[in-house]
Scaffold this active site. Structure first.
Site, PDB file in Angstrom:
ATOM      1  CE  LYS A  14      -2.298  -1.046   3.853  1.00  0.00           C
ATOM      2  NZ  LYS A  14      -1.803  -2.389   4.209  1.00  0.00           N
ATOM      3  NE  ARG A  89      -4.530  -1.620   9.728  1.00  0.00           N
ATOM      4  CZ  ARG A  89      -3.459  -1.006   9.226  1.00  0.00           C
ATOM      5  NH1 ARG A  89      -3.495   0.271   8.930  1.00  0.00           N
ATOM      6  NH2 ARG A  89      -2.352  -1.683   9.034  1.00  0.00           N
ATOM      7  NE  ARG A 128       7.345  -2.939   6.483  1.00  0.00           N
ATOM      8  CZ  ARG A 128       6.046  -2.712   6.364  1.00  0.00           C
ATOM      9  NH1 ARG A 128       5.560  -2.073   5.321  1.00  0.00           N
ATOM     10  NH2 ARG A 128       5.198  -3.157   7.288  1.00  0.00           N
ATOM     11  NE  ARG A 134       5.954  -1.051  10.351  1.00  0.00           N
ATOM     12  CZ  ARG A 134       4.906  -0.875   9.583  1.00  0.00           C
ATOM     13  NH1 ARG A 134       5.017  -0.229   8.460  1.00  0.00           N
ATOM     14  NH2 ARG A 134       3.751  -1.362   9.936  1.00  0.00           N
ATOM     15  NE  ARG A 145       1.762  -5.372  11.338  1.00  0.00           N
ATOM     16  CZ  ARG A 145       2.861  -5.234  10.598  1.00  0.00           C
ATOM     17  NH1 ARG A 145       3.979  -5.855  10.937  1.00  0.00           N
ATOM     18  NH2 ARG A 145       2.846  -4.475   9.543  1.00  0.00           N
TER      19      ARG A 145
HETATM   20  P1  AMP Z   1       0.508   0.325   8.975  1.00  0.00           P
HETATM   21  O1  AMP Z   1       1.724   1.169   8.864  1.00  0.00           O
HETATM   22  O2  AMP Z   1      -0.660   0.832   8.150  1.00  0.00           O
HETATM   23  O3  AMP Z   1       0.781  -1.137   8.717  1.00  0.00           O
HETATM   24  O4  AMP Z   1       0.025   0.430  10.489  1.00  0.00           O
HETATM   25  C1  AMP Z   1       0.824  -0.006  11.558  1.00  0.00           C
HETATM   26  C2  AMP Z   1      -0.018  -0.189  12.811  1.00  0.00           C
HETATM   27  O5  AMP Z   1      -0.632   1.057  13.165  1.00  0.00           O
HETATM   28  C3  AMP Z   1      -1.180  -1.171  12.681  1.00  0.00           C
HETATM   29  O6  AMP Z   1      -0.776  -2.499  12.893  1.00  0.00           O
HETATM   30  C4  AMP Z   1      -2.112  -0.659  13.784  1.00  0.00           C
HETATM   31  O7  AMP Z   1      -1.658  -1.045  15.065  1.00  0.00           O
HETATM   32  C5  AMP Z   1      -1.937   0.853  13.678  1.00  0.00           C
HETATM   33  N1  AMP Z   1      -2.910   1.441  12.725  1.00  0.00           N
HETATM   34  C6  AMP Z   1      -2.631   2.063  11.553  1.00  0.00           C
HETATM   35  N2  AMP Z   1      -3.759   2.456  10.945  1.00  0.00           N
HETATM   36  C7  AMP Z   1      -4.777   2.079  11.745  1.00  0.00           C
HETATM   37  C8  AMP Z   1      -6.198   2.167  11.649  1.00  0.00           C
HETATM   38  N3  AMP Z   1      -6.797   2.731  10.588  1.00  0.00           N
HETATM   39  N4  AMP Z   1      -6.925   1.669  12.679  1.00  0.00           N
HETATM   40  C9  AMP Z   1      -6.339   1.103  13.752  1.00  0.00           C
HETATM   41  N5  AMP Z   1      -5.031   0.945  13.887  1.00  0.00           N
HETATM   42  C10 AMP Z   1      -4.236   1.432  12.897  1.00  0.00           C
END
Ligand code: AMP
Length: 191
Positions: A14, A89, A128, A134, A145
Site C-alpha cells: 500500500k 481498517r 522489511r 520496524r 497483524r
Molecule cells: P501500517 O503502517 O498501516 O501497517 O500500520 C501499523 C499499525 O498502526 C497497525 O498495525 C495498527 O496497530 C496501527 N494502525 C494504523 N492504521 C490504523 C487504523 N486505521 N486503525 C487502527 N489501527 C491502525
C-alpha cells in the site's frame, strides 16, 4: 476530487504504490500508520497510547483513530484529493470515512484492493523488518497483524463491493505492472 482507498493486508504494498499514485495524480497521501509512528517518535501522549497497540499487532480503537483522521483531514489545505493508506481498517472506520467526506461534500471514488498471497506477505514483512528495524515487523507480531487483518479488516471487501467501489489488483510481480493496473482503475473511475 479523487479519494482513493488503497487496501490490502500488511505487506501488500500500500505504501509503495501510494507514493507512485501521489506522483502521478498529485493527491495527498494519508498513511495512518505513518501518522502514528510520527507521534511515537515525538513522544506524545497519543504516541505512547498507540505504541502499545502497534507492538501487540492490534488496532488502535476506532473512536481514537477516527478522531485522528478527522484532524488530519482538517489540516489539509488545498488538495486534488487524498489517497487513504491504512484507513479504514474496520467497518465503523469505513462508515466514519464516508461521513467525514460527506461533511466536506466528497465521497470515496474507488477502493483498490492489493491481493497478495500470504507467503509473499510474510516474506516481505520479515525482509522489511530486517531492513528498517520496524518494531512490528517481527515474526510473532506479523502473525497477529495478519490475524487482525482477516477478522477485522477483510470484511471491508464485501462492504465496498456492495457499494460497487471495490477493485482488486494483483499486488505482486513487477511494481510497474501493479501501478499500470491501479492507474487503469483510477482513470476509468474519474471519467
Ligand atoms: P501500517 O503502517 O498501516 O501497517 O500500520 C501499523 C499499525 O498502526 C497497525 O498495525 C495498527 O496497530 C496501527 N494502525 C494504523 N492504521 C490504523 C487504523 N486505521 N486503525 C487502527 N489501527 C491502525
Amino acid at each position: 476530487m479523487l479519494n482513493i482507498v488503497i487496501f490490502g493486508a500488511p505487506g501488500s504494498g500500500k505504501g509503495t504504490q501510494s507514493e507512485r499514485i501521489v506522483e502521478k495524480y498529485g493527491v495527498t497521501h494519508i498513511s495512518t500508520g505513518d501518522v502514528l509512528r510520527a507521534e511515537i517518535k515525538k513522544g506524545t501522549e497519543l504516541g505512547q497510547t498507540a505504541q502499545g497497540y502497534i507492538e501487540q499487532g492490534q488496532l488502535i480503537p476506532d473512536s481514537l483513530m477516527i478522531n485522528i483522521l478527522g484532524c488530519v483531514l482538517d489540516s489539509i489545505k488545498e488538495s486534488k484529493g487524498v489517497i487513504f493508506d491504512g484507513f479504514p481498517r474496520t467497518i465503523p472506520q469505513a462508515e466514519a470515512l464516508d461521513k467525514l467526506l460527506a461533511e466536506r461534500g466528497q465521497k470515496v471514488t474507488v477502493m483498490i484492493d492489493l491481493e497478495v498471497p500470504e507467503q509473499i506477505l510474510i516474506a516481505r514483512l520479515i525482509n522489511r523488518g530486517k531492513q528498517t528495524g520496524r518494531a512490528d515487523d517481527n515474526e510473532e507480531t506479523i502473525k497477529k497483524r495478519l490475524q487482525v487483518y482477516h477478522t477485522q479488516t477483510y470484511p471491508l471487501i464485501e462492504w465496498y463491493k456492495e457499494k460497487n467501489k471495490h477493485y482488486a489488483v494483483k499486488g505482486y510481480g513487477e511494481l510497474d505492472d501493479i501501478l499500470t493496473d491501479i492507474c487503469a482503475i483510477i482513470d476509468t473511475a474519474q471519467k
